[in-house]
Scaffold this motif. Structure first.
Motif, PDB file in Angstrom:
ATOM      1  N   ALA A 184     -11.707 -25.642  23.929  1.00 50.55           N
ATOM      2  CA  ALA A 184     -10.909 -25.289  22.745  1.00 50.55           C
ATOM      3  C   ALA A 184     -10.231 -23.978  23.093  1.00 50.55           C
ATOM      4  N   GLY A 185      -9.174 -24.110  23.865  1.00 48.80           N
ATOM      5  CA  GLY A 185      -8.438 -22.944  24.319  1.00 48.80           C
ATOM      6  C   GLY A 185      -8.594 -22.747  25.815  1.00 48.80           C
ATOM      7  N   ASP A 186      -7.638 -23.314  26.582  1.00 49.20           N
ATOM      8  CA  ASP A 186      -7.642 -23.065  28.027  1.00 49.20           C
ATOM      9  C   ASP A 186      -7.451 -21.569  28.261  1.00 49.20           C
ATOM     10  N   LEU A 187      -8.208 -21.064  29.239  1.00 46.14           N
ATOM     11  CA  LEU A 187      -8.211 -19.636  29.552  1.00 46.14           C
ATOM     12  C   LEU A 187      -6.827 -19.044  29.747  1.00 46.14           C
ATOM     13  N   ASN A 188      -5.945 -19.842  30.357  1.00 46.80           N
ATOM     14  CA  ASN A 188      -4.637 -19.302  30.719  1.00 46.80           C
ATOM     15  C   ASN A 188      -3.533 -19.684  29.738  1.00 46.80           C
ATOM     16  N   ARG A 199     -12.297 -24.498  33.633  1.00 47.70           N
ATOM     17  CA  ARG A 199     -13.310 -24.026  32.666  1.00 47.70           C
ATOM     18  C   ARG A 199     -13.679 -22.575  32.957  1.00 47.70           C
ATOM     19  N   HIS A 200     -14.243 -21.913  31.981  1.00 46.11           N
ATOM     20  CA  HIS A 200     -14.705 -20.537  32.181  1.00 46.11           C
ATOM     21  C   HIS A 200     -15.996 -20.560  33.002  1.00 46.11           C
ATOM     22  N   ASP A 201     -16.149 -19.569  33.882  1.00 46.28           N
ATOM     23  CA  ASP A 201     -17.311 -19.527  34.787  1.00 46.28           C
ATOM     24  C   ASP A 201     -18.640 -19.439  34.050  1.00 46.28           C
ATOM     25  N   HIS A 257     -16.805 -11.600  18.899  1.00 46.09           N
ATOM     26  CA  HIS A 257     -16.179 -10.342  19.330  1.00 46.09           C
ATOM     27  C   HIS A 257     -14.768 -10.549  19.871  1.00 46.09           C
ATOM     28  N   LYS A 258     -14.289 -11.771  19.856  1.00 47.98           N
ATOM     29  CA  LYS A 258     -12.879 -11.982  20.218  1.00 47.98           C
ATOM     30  C   LYS A 258     -12.077 -12.047  18.918  1.00 47.98           C
ATOM     31  N   TRP A 259     -11.738 -13.252  18.471  1.00 42.74           N
ATOM     32  CA  TRP A 259     -10.770 -13.355  17.378  1.00 42.74           C
ATOM     33  C   TRP A 259     -11.317 -12.950  16.007  1.00 42.74           C
ATOM     34  N   THR A 303     -25.447 -13.160  21.897  1.00 48.58           N
ATOM     35  CA  THR A 303     -24.726 -11.974  22.356  1.00 48.58           C
ATOM     36  C   THR A 303     -23.244 -12.214  22.642  1.00 48.58           C
ATOM     37  N   GLY A 304     -22.901 -13.432  22.999  1.00 48.14           N
ATOM     38  CA  GLY A 304     -21.514 -13.732  23.335  1.00 48.14           C
ATOM     39  C   GLY A 304     -21.426 -15.207  23.681  1.00 48.14           C
ATOM     40  N   CYS A 305     -20.254 -15.607  24.169  1.00 48.18           N
ATOM     41  CA  CYS A 305     -20.075 -17.034  24.440  1.00 48.18           C
ATOM     42  C   CYS A 305     -20.953 -17.490  25.616  1.00 48.18           C
ATOM     43  N   GLN A 306     -21.207 -16.571  26.563  1.00 49.58           N
ATOM     44  CA  GLN A 306     -22.095 -16.943  27.667  1.00 49.58           C
ATOM     45  C   GLN A 306     -23.442 -17.455  27.124  1.00 49.58           C
ATOM     46  N   MET A 307     -24.052 -16.674  26.259  1.00 49.96           N
ATOM     47  CA  MET A 307     -25.353 -17.080  25.733  1.00 49.96           C
ATOM     48  C   MET A 307     -25.230 -18.207  24.706  1.00 49.96           C
ATOM     49  N   ALA A 308     -24.041 -18.336  24.111  1.00 47.83           N
ATOM     50  CA  ALA A 308     -23.821 -19.489  23.225  1.00 47.83           C
ATOM     51  C   ALA A 308     -23.844 -20.764  24.067  1.00 47.83           C
ATOM     52  N   HIS A 309     -23.254 -20.697  25.277  1.00 46.23           N
ATOM     53  CA  HIS A 309     -23.324 -21.862  26.177  1.00 46.23           C
ATOM     54  C   HIS A 309     -24.769 -22.159  26.550  1.00 46.23           C
ATOM     55  N   VAL A 310     -25.499 -21.118  26.913  1.00 48.06           N
ATOM     56  CA  VAL A 310     -26.900 -21.330  27.329  1.00 48.06           C
ATOM     57  C   VAL A 310     -27.674 -21.996  26.188  1.00 48.06           C
ATOM     58  N   VAL A 317     -18.234 -28.057  23.370  1.00 44.31           N
ATOM     59  CA  VAL A 317     -16.895 -27.455  23.361  1.00 44.31           C
ATOM     60  C   VAL A 317     -16.992 -25.961  23.626  1.00 44.31           C
ATOM     61  N   ASP A 318     -16.254 -25.504  24.662  1.00 45.83           N
ATOM     62  CA  ASP A 318     -16.136 -24.061  24.891  1.00 45.83           C
ATOM     63  C   ASP A 318     -14.963 -23.572  24.043  1.00 45.83           C
ATOM     64  N   GLY A 319     -15.314 -22.918  22.936  1.00 48.27           N
ATOM     65  CA  GLY A 319     -14.262 -22.442  22.034  1.00 48.27           C
ATOM     66  C   GLY A 319     -14.300 -20.940  21.900  1.00 48.27           C
ATOM     67  N   ALA A 320     -14.573 -20.256  23.005  1.00 46.65           N
ATOM     68  CA  ALA A 320     -14.796 -18.804  22.991  1.00 46.65           C
ATOM     69  C   ALA A 320     -13.818 -18.095  22.061  1.00 46.65           C
ATOM     70  N   PHE A 321     -12.528 -18.329  22.287  1.00 45.52           N
ATOM     71  CA  PHE A 321     -11.552 -17.726  21.368  1.00 45.52           C
ATOM     72  C   PHE A 321     -10.894 -18.795  20.502  1.00 45.52           C
ATOM     73  N   GLY A 322     -10.649 -19.978  21.108  1.00 49.61           N
ATOM     74  CA  GLY A 322      -9.807 -20.971  20.443  1.00 49.61           C
ATOM     75  C   GLY A 322     -10.425 -21.630  19.221  1.00 49.61           C
TER      76      GLY A 322
HETATM   77  C1  LIG Z   1     -13.030 -19.602  27.378  1.00 49.47           C
HETATM   78  C2  LIG Z   1     -14.162 -18.620  27.536  1.00 49.47           C
HETATM   79  N1  LIG Z   1     -15.431 -19.074  27.593  1.00 49.47           N
HETATM   80  C3  LIG Z   1     -16.479 -18.237  27.717  1.00 49.47           C
HETATM   81  C4  LIG Z   1     -16.299 -16.874  27.779  1.00 49.47           C
HETATM   82  C5  LIG Z   1     -17.500 -15.974  27.920  1.00 49.47           C
HETATM   83  O1  LIG Z   1     -17.635 -15.219  26.760  1.00 49.47           O
HETATM   84  P1  LIG Z   1     -18.542 -13.879  26.704  1.00 49.47           P
HETATM   85  O2  LIG Z   1     -17.882 -12.923  27.631  1.00 49.47           O
HETATM   86  O3  LIG Z   1     -18.489 -13.467  25.281  1.00 49.47           O
HETATM   87  O4  LIG Z   1     -19.914 -14.233  27.136  1.00 49.47           O
HETATM   88  C6  LIG Z   1     -15.005 -16.344  27.719  1.00 49.47           C
HETATM   89  C7  LIG Z   1     -14.785 -14.885  27.829  1.00 49.47           C
HETATM   90  O5  LIG Z   1     -13.699 -14.401  27.979  1.00 49.47           O
HETATM   91  C8  LIG Z   1     -13.905 -17.242  27.585  1.00 49.47           C
HETATM   92  O6  LIG Z   1     -12.647 -16.792  27.494  1.00 49.47           O
END
Ligand SMILES: Cc1ncc(COP(=O)(O)O)c(C=O)c1O
Length: 469
Positions: A231-235, A180-182, A290-292, A136-143, A258-263
Motif C-alpha cells: 500500500a504505497g510503493d517506496l518510490n 518491497r521495503h527491506d 510516525h509517518k503520515w 515501535t514502527g512498521c518494522q515491528m508491525a511486520h514482525v 499489506v505493507d502500508g507503512a505510509f500509504g
Molecule cells: C514501505 C515501508 N515499509 C516499512 C518501513 C519500515 O518502517 P519503520 O522504519 O517505521 O520500521 C518503511 C520505512 O520507511 C517503509 O517506507
C-alpha cells in the motif's frame, strides 16, 4: 513553570526554541562527526551532574548535529513531523512513566489504546473486529503481523508453530514484490522463516504486482503461503490492485499481508480512498503512525483479521501476570513485555486532526509533493521521472555536456542532491529506480506549506546553477 523540576522547565525552553527555529535553521546537519564526538564524548564523571546542566549541555552539544527532519522542507525517506498534541501527549507519557504492558500496570493506557485502535480501524475502513498492536514502527508491525501469519498458515497446514516452532514444520513460502521495503525481509529473518523463503513477484515498471505475475508465482509451487502486497510503493507511492489480487491469493489459500507503512493512511483521505479499494480484504496490515499520522517516533501499528492467530503468536502466560477477559492487555498482542504507553500520542493526534483533518492533511501533502516534483521537473537541467499520484515523486538531473551518458546523469543527480542538501534549505535522498539514479521526493509532514514548496524549488534551481559554474 514548576518549582521542583527546573530541568523540565529548561527542557521545555530548549524544545520551544528548537520548534520555533525550524523555519530558519539549516535542515541538514552542519556539525562534523569530530565535533559531535568531542562535544558529547565527555568523560563519565564519578559523581553525578546537575540535571539543569545536563539539559543545557545536551542542547549545546547536539547543535548542528540534529537534522531538521521535523521541518516542512525535509523530503528524504518518508519522514513525518509531530503534531502539537501528539508531542504534548508524548511528554506526558514520559512524565507519567507508565508500563503499558497490561491493563493492571496502566489502566488509562490500556483503554486509550483500545479506543485509538478502534478509531483507526474505523478511519481506515478495516474489519472492526480485527485485533491490533501499537508497536515501535512498521518494522515491528511486520514482525507482529507476520508472526500471526506464520501461526495462521501453519495452523491451517496442521502444525502448531507456537508449541513446535519451525523445525520439521511445512515450509512457508512468502511472495512479495521486488521493490518491497527491506523491513519485510528482516521480519522474515527474525521469525525464522528466512529470506530464502522469499519469492519475488514480478511487477510492472511502476512497481505494481500484476494479476498474471501473481497467478504464475502462486501456481509455481504450493504449501503454506504468505503474499505481501504494497500500500504505497517506496518510490512511486502506487498501490497494488487489492480488489483484483487479494481474491486470487486467497483462492490459493494464502495469507495476504499489506505493507502500508505510509500509504495505508491514505485510506483516511476522501479523495485518495479509492486507490486502496479492496485493501480491507487482506488478512493483516502494517503501518506507521510516525509517518503520515505525524506522531513522534516509536509508533507503528499491526492489524490482524484473525484475532486468534495474533493472540496465540503473542500472548504470555505467567502466574504473576494478572489476566482478565474483561480488559485488553497489550501484552496479548504486542511483542514487548514492558513497553512505552505510546497509544497516548496516537490518541491525541487522531483527536487533533479528526476525520476531516486527517483527510485534508493527506491531500495537502500530496498536492505539495506534486507541486515540488513538477516545479523541479520544469527547471532546466532537471527531468521528472515520476509525477506523484500520492506523496511520492521522482526527478533526476541531467549532465549538460554533449554526449553525456546515463552514468553521467546518475553522477549529476547525486551531485545535485548533495548540493541542495548543503544549502540547508531543503533535504532529499537519492535512490536507484528502474536502473537510474533519481531524487526521491516524499511529503508526509503536516508542516510543509506553499512557502516551503517555493523555497525548495528555488534552492534546487540555485544548486543546479552552482554546479554549472
Ligand atoms: C514501505 C515501508 N515499509 C516499512 C518501513 C519500515 O518502517 P519503520 O522504519 O517505521 O520500521 C518503511 C520505512 O520507511 C517503509 O517506507
Amino acid at each position: 513553570m514548576t518549582q521542583n523540576h527546573p530541568a523540565l522547565d529548561r527542557a521545555h525552553e530548549h524544545a520551544a526554541r528548537w520548534l520555533e527555529g525550524l523555519d530558519t535553521r539549516a535542515v541538514n546537519a552542519t556539525a562534523t562527526l569530530e565535533q559531535m564526538r568531542a562535544r558529547l564524548g565527555v568523560p563519565l564523571e564519578e559523581h553525578g551532574t546537575d540535571p539543569v546542566q545536563i539539559v543545557d549541555d545536551l542542547a549545546a552539544a547536539t547543535e548542528g548535529g540534529l537534522l531538521g527532519s521535523p521541518s516542512g522542507r525535509f523530503f528524504a525517506w518518508v519522514i513525518g513531523g509531530t503534531l502539537q498534541s501528539a508531542l504534548a501527549a508524548d511528554w506526558l507519557t514520559s512524565a507519567w512513566d507508565q508500563n503499558a504492558g497490561l491493563f493492571a500496570t496502566s489502566p488509562a493506557s490500556a483503554v486509550a489504546e483500545e479506543v485509538a485502535g478502534a478509531w483507526l480501524l474505523d478511519l481506515l475502513e478495516l474489519p472492526r473486529d480485527a485485533s491490533f498492536a501499537f508497536v515501535t514502527g512498521c518494522q515491528m508491525a511486520h514482525v507482529t503481523a507476520l508472526a500471526a501469519a506464520r501461526e495462521g498458515v501453519l495452523r491451517d497446514a496442521g502444525w502448531n508453530a507456537t508449541q513446535d516452532g519451525l523445525f520439521g514444520a511445512p515450509r512457508i513460502r512468502v511472495l512479495a514484490n521486488a521493490t518491497r521495503h527491506d523491513s519485510v525481509d528482516r521480519a522474515l529473518r527474525f521469525l525464522g522463516i528466512g529470506e530464502r523463503a522469499l519469492i519475488e513477484i514480478p511487477t510492472d515498471g511502476d512497481g505494481r504486482v500484476t494479476e498474471a505475475s501473481l497467478r504464475s508465482t502462486l501456481e509455481a509451487d504450493s504449501g503454506p503461503t504468505i503474499v505481501v502486497l504494497a500500500a504505497g510503493d517506496l518510490n512511486t507511492g502506487v498501490f497494488d490492485s487489492f480488489r483484483t489480487l487479494i481474491p486470487i491469493a486467497k483462492a490459493a489459500g494464502a495469507w495476504v499481508h499489506v505493507d502500508g507503512a505510509f500509504g495505508l493512511m491514505a485510506r483516511a483521505s476522501k479523495s485518495k480512498r479509492h486507490m486502496l479499494d479492496g485493501v480491507d480484504l487482506a488478512d493483516s496490515w502494517a503501518a506507521d503512525a510516525h509517518k503520515w499520522l505525524n506522531v513522534p517516533y516509536d509508533s507503528g501499528v499491526a492489524i490482524v483479521r484473525d484475532r486468534e492467530a495474533h493472540y496465540n503468536a503473542m500472548t504470555v502466560h505467567a502466574s504473576y501476570l494478572e489476566a482478565s477477559h474483561e480488559v485488553r492487555d497489550e501484552i496479548d498482542y504486542n511483542p514487548e513485555f514492558s513497553r512505552r504507553a505510546r497509544g497516548f500520542a496516537l490518541y491525541a493526534a487522531l483527536r487533533e486532526l479528526g476525520r476531516e483533518g486527517l483527510s485534508t492533511l493527506i491531500d495537502r501533502c500530496c498536492a505539495h509533493c506534486h507541486a515540488i516534483v513538477t516545479g523541479i521537473g520544469a527547471l532546466p537541467g532537471a527531468e521528472m521521472l515520476w509525477e506523484p499520484e500520492l506523496d511520492q515523486g521522482l526527478v533526476r538531473f541531467l549532465d549538460p555536456r554533449p554526449g553525456a551518458t546515463d552514468a553521467d546523469h546518475d553522477a549529476r543527480t547525486d551531485a545535485v542532491i548533495t548540493a541542495i542538501n548543503a544549502t540547508g534549505e531543503a533535504f532529499f535522498a537519492g535512490v536507484t529506480w528502474n536502473g537510474r539514479r533519481a531524487m526521491r521526493v516524499s511529503v508526509v509532514n503536516w508542516r510543509t506549506n506553499e512557502t516551503d514548496v517555493a523555497r525548495t524549488i528555488a534552492a534546487t534551481q540555485r544548486a543546479i546553477a552552482e554546479l554549472a559554474r
